[in-house]
Design a protein around this motif. Sequence first.
Motif, PDB file in Angstrom:
ATOM      1  N   UNK A  14      -7.676  -5.259  -5.760  1.00  0.00           N
ATOM      2  CA  UNK A  14      -6.958  -4.964  -6.753  1.00  0.00           C
ATOM      3  C   UNK A  14      -6.103  -3.784  -6.548  1.00  0.00           C
ATOM      4  N   UNK A  15      -4.791  -3.883  -6.708  1.00  0.00           N
ATOM      5  CA  UNK A  15      -3.831  -2.925  -6.656  1.00  0.00           C
ATOM      6  C   UNK A  15      -3.107  -2.489  -7.905  1.00  0.00           C
ATOM      7  N   UNK A  16      -3.081  -1.143  -8.338  1.00  0.00           N
ATOM      8  CA  UNK A  16      -2.178  -0.778  -9.095  1.00  0.00           C
ATOM      9  C   UNK A  16      -1.635   0.314  -8.852  1.00  0.00           C
ATOM     10  N   UNK A  17      -0.429   0.389  -8.616  1.00  0.00           N
ATOM     11  CA  UNK A  17       0.408   1.530  -7.988  1.00  0.00           C
ATOM     12  C   UNK A  17       1.593   1.846  -9.140  1.00  0.00           C
ATOM     13  N   UNK A  18       1.330   2.956  -9.693  1.00  0.00           N
ATOM     14  CA  UNK A  18       2.324   3.514 -11.091  1.00  0.00           C
ATOM     15  C   UNK A  18       3.363   4.543 -10.513  1.00  0.00           C
ATOM     16  N   UNK A  19       4.478   3.909 -10.735  1.00  0.00           N
ATOM     17  CA  UNK A  19       5.666   4.967 -10.354  1.00  0.00           C
ATOM     18  C   UNK A  19       5.700   5.973 -11.119  1.00  0.00           C
ATOM     19  N   UNK A  20       5.683   5.692 -12.485  1.00  0.00           N
ATOM     20  CA  UNK A  20       5.916   6.968 -13.281  1.00  0.00           C
ATOM     21  C   UNK A  20       4.699   8.182 -13.165  1.00  0.00           C
ATOM     22  N   UNK A  21       3.499   7.862 -12.722  1.00  0.00           N
ATOM     23  CA  UNK A  21       2.517   8.620 -12.678  1.00  0.00           C
ATOM     24  C   UNK A  21       2.243   9.252 -11.151  1.00  0.00           C
ATOM     25  N   UNK A  22       2.523   8.102 -10.268  1.00  0.00           N
ATOM     26  CA  UNK A  22       2.141   8.644  -8.878  1.00  0.00           C
ATOM     27  C   UNK A  22       0.756   8.387  -8.507  1.00  0.00           C
ATOM     28  N   UNK A  23       0.096   7.470  -9.544  1.00  0.00           N
ATOM     29  CA  UNK A  23      -1.247   7.297  -9.125  1.00  0.00           C
ATOM     30  C   UNK A  23      -1.379   5.913  -8.597  1.00  0.00           C
ATOM     31  N   UNK A  24      -2.124   5.796  -7.564  1.00  0.00           N
ATOM     32  CA  UNK A  24      -2.443   4.703  -6.769  1.00  0.00           C
ATOM     33  C   UNK A  24      -3.742   4.243  -6.665  1.00  0.00           C
ATOM     34  N   UNK A  25      -4.155   3.181  -7.223  1.00  0.00           N
ATOM     35  CA  UNK A  25      -5.570   2.705  -7.446  1.00  0.00           C
ATOM     36  C   UNK A  25      -5.768   1.462  -6.547  1.00  0.00           C
ATOM     37  N   UNK A  26      -6.859   1.505  -5.709  1.00  0.00           N
ATOM     38  CA  UNK A  26      -7.337   0.167  -4.953  1.00  0.00           C
ATOM     39  C   UNK A  26      -8.626  -0.040  -5.253  1.00  0.00           C
ATOM     40  N   UNK A  27      -8.992  -1.070  -5.631  1.00  0.00           N
ATOM     41  CA  UNK A  27     -10.353  -1.514  -5.968  1.00  0.00           C
ATOM     42  C   UNK A  27     -10.732  -2.913  -5.535  1.00  0.00           C
ATOM     43  N   UNK A  28     -12.020  -3.021  -4.955  1.00  0.00           N
ATOM     44  CA  UNK A  28     -12.876  -4.052  -4.398  1.00  0.00           C
ATOM     45  C   UNK A  28     -13.180  -4.259  -3.189  1.00  0.00           C
ATOM     46  N   UNK A  29     -13.112  -5.487  -2.633  1.00  0.00           N
ATOM     47  CA  UNK A  29     -13.330  -5.977  -1.517  1.00  0.00           C
ATOM     48  C   UNK A  29     -11.869  -6.353  -0.615  1.00  0.00           C
ATOM     49  N   UNK A  30     -11.835  -6.079   0.470  1.00  0.00           N
ATOM     50  CA  UNK A  30     -10.878  -6.535   1.359  1.00  0.00           C
ATOM     51  C   UNK A  30     -11.095  -6.980   2.856  1.00  0.00           C
ATOM     52  N   UNK A  31     -10.826  -8.451   2.772  1.00  0.00           N
ATOM     53  CA  UNK A  31     -11.280  -9.065   4.089  1.00  0.00           C
ATOM     54  C   UNK A  31     -10.616 -10.391   4.331  1.00  0.00           C
ATOM     55  N   UNK A  32      -9.109 -10.266   4.114  1.00  0.00           N
ATOM     56  CA  UNK A  32      -8.206 -11.384   4.083  1.00  0.00           C
ATOM     57  C   UNK A  32      -8.103 -11.681   5.400  1.00  0.00           C
ATOM     58  N   UNK A  33      -7.603 -12.902   5.611  1.00  0.00           N
ATOM     59  CA  UNK A  33      -7.386 -13.630   6.963  1.00  0.00           C
ATOM     60  C   UNK A  33      -6.368 -12.832   7.690  1.00  0.00           C
ATOM     61  N   UNK A  34      -5.124 -12.362   7.128  1.00  0.00           N
ATOM     62  CA  UNK A  34      -4.255 -11.713   7.696  1.00  0.00           C
ATOM     63  C   UNK A  34      -4.007 -10.319   6.708  1.00  0.00           C
TER      64      UNK A  34
END
Length: 124
Positions: A14-34
Motif C-alpha cells: 500500500x502506497x500513500x505519498x502526500x505532496x502537501x506534507x511530504x510524508x511517504x507511507x509504505x505498508x504491507x508485503x512486496x513480492x510482485x512478479x516484476x
Amino acid sequence: MDHLQIEATDDTLKVDFYAKTGVLALEGESYPENPSDFFAPLLDWIKQYIQEVKGPLTLNSTISYLNTSSSKCMLDLLETLDKYYESGGKVAINWYYEEDNEDMEETGEELCEDLEIPYKVLPL
C-alpha cells in the motif's frame, strides 16, 4: 503535485505519498512478479517532488515482507532520498516492524545503515 495512492494487493505494498506534507507511507508485503514495474512510479513521484516541491520528506515504512528483488528496488528508492538529503534536502526515515519480525528489523538496519539520512528502526 498530486497525492500518489496505490492500494495493496496480495503481492504489492500500500502506497500513500502526500505532496502537501511530504510524508511517504509504505505498508504491507512486496513480492510482485516484476518489482521494477511496481516501484518505478514511486521513484518517479519522488524525483518529481524533489524537483518541483523541494520540501522535507519523511518515509514511514511498515513493511512486513520484502523479497530479494523488492529489496533492491527499495534500496534504489532509499538512495534517491539519500542523494536529496546530501544535496541539502530534509529527509527522515522511520522503519517500523512487528516486534516478533526480526527479519524486517534486520532488513531496515541493512537498507539504511550506509545512508547519510537520519533513520530510526522502531518496533510497533
